[in-house]
Write an enzyme that holds these catalytic residues in place. Sequence first.
Site, short mmCIF file in Angstrom:
data_model
loop_
_atom_site.label_atom_id
_atom_site.label_comp_id
_atom_site.label_asym_id
_atom_site.label_seq_id
_atom_site.Cartn_x
_atom_site.Cartn_y
_atom_site.Cartn_z
CE LYS A 1 -2.56 -0.97 3.67
NZ LYS A 1 -2.14 -2.31 4.12
NE ARG B 1 -5.26 -1.73 9.40
CZ ARG B 1 -4.19 -1.09 8.94
NH1 ARG B 1 -4.25 0.18 8.64
NH2 ARG B 1 -3.05 -1.74 8.78
NE ARG C 1 6.59 -2.93 6.47
CZ ARG C 1 5.27 -2.83 6.25
NH1 ARG C 1 4.81 -2.08 5.28
NH2 ARG C 1 4.41 -3.47 7.02
NE ARG D 1 5.03 -0.97 10.33
CZ ARG D 1 4.00 -0.78 9.53
NH1 ARG D 1 4.16 -0.15 8.40
NH2 ARG D 1 2.80 -1.21 9.86
NE ARG E 1 1.07 -5.21 11.31
CZ ARG E 1 2.23 -5.09 10.64
NH1 ARG E 1 3.31 -5.74 11.05
NH2 ARG E 1 2.29 -4.34 9.59
#
Length: 195
Positions: A14, A90, A129, A135, A146
């Site tokens: 995204k 969401r 990532r 992160r 998640r």
Amino acid sequence: MLNIVLFGAPGSGKGTQSAKIIDRFGLHHISTGEVLRDHIRRGTELGKTADEYISKGQLIPDELMIEILDDVLDKEEAAKNGVVFDGFPRTIPQAEALKKLLAKRGTELHAVVGLEVPEDELVERMIARGKETGRADDNIDTIKKRLDVYHNQTLPLRDFYINEDKYLGIEGAGKVDDIFNDIVDQLLRKTGGDK
Ligand code: AMP
């Protein structure tokens, strides 16, 4: 002007595709995840609350999240020229709220770009990532939570937007530029080339 939702699982690309869509169509980017991470970095009260949910892989409660977005839409002037919503909505209540937030500003949602990526690739991308960016929620335990949250709370939005005739399904595995070209083609087809 266009208002677009970029929809997809965590790790579906995204953020990457938002940046390209914004450049191509001259839109404003609103990433609710980024808004929350900024509060966490600045150590605000909201950041402290958000961190408790984010670190567990849970969603921030709808009412709070909708209030935050309402505020961002007021404060960010460029939002008037069209927005790419990245990470919002969401949940179904958030989608209903988005409709109202846009209607009260005299506009509407034009299309939902849904990035569809196989689950094993999502996990690989998020692990990579996490290593690259540090992160905090890109660790295997939080990633699994998640993805559960995505399946239970967010994926029903796909049918919601199919029913509204706004959903554009995009094959989200492959080369970034090929995916982007597909998004542009489908968006132009959907919106009749309107910028
Ligand atoms: P993202 O950067 O979009 O992957 O978001 C990171 C985290 O921020 C999510 O796992 C949620 O905890 C929180 N978050 C971001 N957007 C929302 C939203 N629209 N509703 C609830 N929580 C959100």
